[in-house]
Design a protein around this motif. Structure first.
Motif, PDB file in Angstrom:
ATOM      1  N   ARG A  82      -1.168   5.797  -2.251  1.00 24.69           N
ATOM      2  CA  ARG A  82      -0.449   4.812  -3.047  1.00 24.69           C
ATOM      3  C   ARG A  82      -1.303   3.573  -3.356  1.00 24.69           C
ATOM      4  O   ARG A  82      -1.313   3.077  -4.471  1.00 24.69           O
ATOM      5  CB  ARG A  82       0.799   4.363  -2.288  1.00 24.69           C
ATOM      6  CG  ARG A  82       1.622   5.523  -1.674  1.00 24.69           C
ATOM      7  CD  ARG A  82       3.071   5.333  -1.920  1.00 24.69           C
ATOM      8  NE  ARG A  82       3.923   6.139  -1.074  1.00 24.69           N
ATOM      9  CZ  ARG A  82       4.092   7.456  -1.143  1.00 24.69           C
ATOM     10  NH1 ARG A  82       3.363   8.168  -1.981  1.00 24.69           N
ATOM     11  NH2 ARG A  82       4.965   8.070  -0.376  1.00 24.69           N
ATOM     12  N   HIS A  83      -2.028   3.064  -2.339  1.00 26.36           N
ATOM     13  CA  HIS A  83      -2.751   1.815  -2.549  1.00 26.36           C
ATOM     14  C   HIS A  83      -3.873   1.965  -3.574  1.00 26.36           C
ATOM     15  O   HIS A  83      -4.212   1.009  -4.275  1.00 26.36           O
ATOM     16  CB  HIS A  83      -3.297   1.281  -1.221  1.00 26.36           C
ATOM     17  CG  HIS A  83      -4.421   2.078  -0.637  1.00 26.36           C
ATOM     18  ND1 HIS A  83      -4.231   3.275   0.012  1.00 26.36           N
ATOM     19  CD2 HIS A  83      -5.762   1.852  -0.626  1.00 26.36           C
ATOM     20  CE1 HIS A  83      -5.387   3.750   0.417  1.00 26.36           C
ATOM     21  NE2 HIS A  83      -6.343   2.902   0.041  1.00 26.36           N
ATOM     22  N   LYS A  84      -4.445   3.167  -3.694  1.00 28.01           N
ATOM     23  CA  LYS A  84      -5.496   3.379  -4.695  1.00 28.01           C
ATOM     24  C   LYS A  84      -4.928   3.371  -6.109  1.00 28.01           C
ATOM     25  O   LYS A  84      -5.574   2.903  -7.046  1.00 28.01           O
ATOM     26  CB  LYS A  84      -6.232   4.691  -4.406  1.00 28.01           C
ATOM     27  CG  LYS A  84      -7.062   4.648  -3.136  1.00 28.01           C
ATOM     28  CD  LYS A  84      -7.872   5.910  -2.956  1.00 28.01           C
ATOM     29  CE  LYS A  84      -8.738   5.814  -1.694  1.00 28.01           C
ATOM     30  NZ  LYS A  84      -9.543   7.045  -1.495  1.00 28.01           N
ATOM     31  N   ALA A 116       3.857   1.066  -5.943  1.00 24.25           N
ATOM     32  CA  ALA A 116       3.976  -0.039  -4.987  1.00 24.25           C
ATOM     33  C   ALA A 116       5.324  -0.074  -4.278  1.00 24.25           C
ATOM     34  O   ALA A 116       5.389  -0.399  -3.087  1.00 24.25           O
ATOM     35  CB  ALA A 116       3.728  -1.370  -5.688  1.00 24.25           C
ATOM     36  N   LEU A 166       5.414   2.231  -1.385  1.00 24.91           N
ATOM     37  CA  LEU A 166       4.466   1.729  -0.393  1.00 24.91           C
ATOM     38  C   LEU A 166       5.061   0.573   0.404  1.00 24.91           C
ATOM     39  O   LEU A 166       4.963   0.523   1.633  1.00 24.91           O
ATOM     40  CB  LEU A 166       3.170   1.282  -1.083  1.00 24.91           C
ATOM     41  CG  LEU A 166       2.096   0.651  -0.187  1.00 24.91           C
ATOM     42  CD1 LEU A 166       1.644   1.634   0.887  1.00 24.91           C
ATOM     43  CD2 LEU A 166       0.911   0.177  -1.018  1.00 24.91           C
ATOM     44  N   LEU A 218      -7.050  -7.536  -3.527  1.00 26.37           N
ATOM     45  CA  LEU A 218      -6.245  -6.440  -2.988  1.00 26.37           C
ATOM     46  C   LEU A 218      -7.136  -5.326  -2.443  1.00 26.37           C
ATOM     47  O   LEU A 218      -6.817  -4.697  -1.426  1.00 26.37           O
ATOM     48  CB  LEU A 218      -5.310  -5.900  -4.077  1.00 26.37           C
ATOM     49  CG  LEU A 218      -4.303  -4.844  -3.640  1.00 26.37           C
ATOM     50  CD1 LEU A 218      -3.370  -5.396  -2.575  1.00 26.37           C
ATOM     51  CD2 LEU A 218      -3.498  -4.344  -4.827  1.00 26.37           C
ATOM     52  N   ALA A 227      -6.819  -4.061   1.365  1.00 28.97           N
ATOM     53  CA  ALA A 227      -6.468  -2.673   1.676  1.00 28.97           C
ATOM     54  C   ALA A 227      -7.498  -2.027   2.599  1.00 28.97           C
ATOM     55  O   ALA A 227      -7.145  -1.196   3.451  1.00 28.97           O
ATOM     56  CB  ALA A 227      -6.342  -1.868   0.382  1.00 28.97           C
ATOM     57  N   LEU A 237      -2.736   1.607   6.841  1.00 27.88           N
ATOM     58  CA  LEU A 237      -1.697   1.998   5.880  1.00 27.88           C
ATOM     59  C   LEU A 237      -0.863   3.159   6.412  1.00 27.88           C
ATOM     60  O   LEU A 237      -1.368   4.023   7.142  1.00 27.88           O
ATOM     61  CB  LEU A 237      -2.343   2.372   4.546  1.00 27.88           C
ATOM     62  CG  LEU A 237      -3.047   1.199   3.848  1.00 27.88           C
ATOM     63  CD1 LEU A 237      -3.961   1.696   2.738  1.00 27.88           C
ATOM     64  CD2 LEU A 237      -2.024   0.225   3.285  1.00 27.88           C
TER      65      LEU A 237
END
Length: 398
Positions: A57-59, A102, A105, A164, A168, A173
């Motif tokens: 998700r963060h990517k 997001a 997440l 960000l 991250a 995560l």
């Protein structure tokens, strides 16, 4: 990041009057530009859901920052209505991909207090809506060019994306969605809750899109000066700041569906009262009420969906819901613009009505805002009434 992606969506509303003047266009074309932002926000949501079955998700969130930077830069150099419209579509794409990646997440990072986390996330988003109109006014006064608005967004998006990225890298995560690998299988297994979400926010969002994108022009027709009318748009969004913050917490404590339906009833009532209201002080009160109720809906609905959906289907099912509701609501602005100018289907209906005996002729130049929003609110009341009946019969997903 959520502040910037939402600013990219709402900044076009206070710029519509500027576009009308600079490019010599009508309200219908201006409404189409606003609609394209939300069409852009709708288009990537289901494809992003598929990407999330393969990419963390963060990517994906980081990728949206890159897209937003490029899209804002492109819009800053737009030299025609067509290129502004393309820029609006591209900025919408960034926001759509962001929210789909997001929101799950955030809910997984704070799984024990989803409502509170979504409320804080939404409050940050809403602050962008509050500052949009003053920000545009400040830019136009200081630089006399609407292009500077998008230059500022591009620079800020670049900086925040870098921040960000470094954050991250240093964060542990969650892996809650590691089994979510089948987008359409998730949609099939969770179709009931997806459909409820689409019905609630798709229909309500259609009314809201048409209302807030034309709110400044609507207030002018009620006798307010242009500067005051622009400030009323700020009031609508300012009321959303405490709404997000409080509604997220209430969603953790109250029965989910009754709370959602109560918000919907209050919003319909607020819009109907707004169409009958005149005078600065009464309009301020009703505007604040409408702003508070609509923005209470967003964290409440996200909390209901993200807590109800299991880990193995959460992101995929949420993406399908998100894409469906955005497609349904995206046309609100263009429909209002067309009804105002008497365009397309409305012109055909008006012409046909003129030949029907005993039927009062529809105005050739289009409908008044009060008439349009009254009809929208009454249509939404039918949807809300149907949901109430289903809830009383125990047919809504718990």
């Amino acid at each position: 990041m959520v502040f910037l992606v939402n600013l990219a969506r709402v900044v076009f509303a206070p710029l519509l009057e500027e576009f009308i003047t600079v490019f010599a266009i009508g309200e219908g074309t201006a409404g189409l530009i606003a609609t394209l932002v939300w069409v852009g926000s709708a288009l990537p949501r289901i494809p992003t859901g598929w990407v999330l079955t393969r990419v963390p998700r963060h990517k994906v969130v980081l990728g949206t920052g890159v897209v937003l930077t490029a899209a804002a830069t492109f819009t800053a150099f737009a030299n025609s209505v067509v290129t502004v419209a393309v820029g609006a579509l591209l900025m919408g794409l960034a926001s759509g991909a962001y929210f789909v990646s997001a929101n799950p997440l955030v809910s997984e990072l704070y799984s024990s207090r989803v409502g509170r986390a979504m409320g804080i996330h939404g409050t940050s988003s809403q602050l962008a809506s509050v500052v949009a109109a003053p920000f545009v006014t400040l830019v136009l006064v200081a630089f006399t060019s609407w292009r500077v608005t998008f230059v500022c967004i591009a620079v800020a998006a670049f900086v925040v994306t870098l921040a960000l990225y470094w954050t991250a890298k240093r964060t542990d995560l969650p892996e809650a969605g590691s089994e979510d690998r089948d987008l359409f299988g998730a949609a099939r297994s969770e179709w009931r809750i997806v459909l409820v979400g689409v019905a609630i926010l798709g229909c309500t969002g259609f009314v809201w899109q048409g209302l807030f994108n034309f709110y400044e022009l609507y207030m002018v027709t009620k006798g307010l000066p242009s500067s005051t009318a622009k400030s009323m748009l700020t009031v609508v969004f300012a009321a959303g700041v405490p709404a997000y913050f409080l509604s997220g917490r209430l969603a953790d404590r109250l029965p989910r569906i009754p709370y959602l339906l109560g918000i919907l009833v209050a919003f319909v009532a607020g819009v109907l009262v707004l169409t009958r209201t005149r005078g600065l002080v009464p309009l301020l009160v009703v505007t604040a009420f409408v702003g508070y109720t609509i923005h209470s809906l967003f964290p409440a609905l996200d909390t209901y969906l993200l807590e109800t959906l299991p880990d193995e289907t959460r992101s995929s099912a949420y993406a399908v819901y998100s894409g469906g509701m955005m497609v349904l609501q995206a046309g609100g602005s263009s429909v209002v613009g067309a009804l105002r100018e008497g365009e397309t289907a409305y012109a055909f209906v008006a012409a046909a009505a003129s030949h029907v005996p005993f039927l009062a002729p529809l105005p050739a130049g289009g409908l008044a805002y009060d008439a349009i929003f009254s009809a929208f609110a009454l249509g939404l009341s039918v949807v809300v009434g149907s949901l109430l009946v289903l809830h009383r019969g125990g047919r809504l997903p718990q």
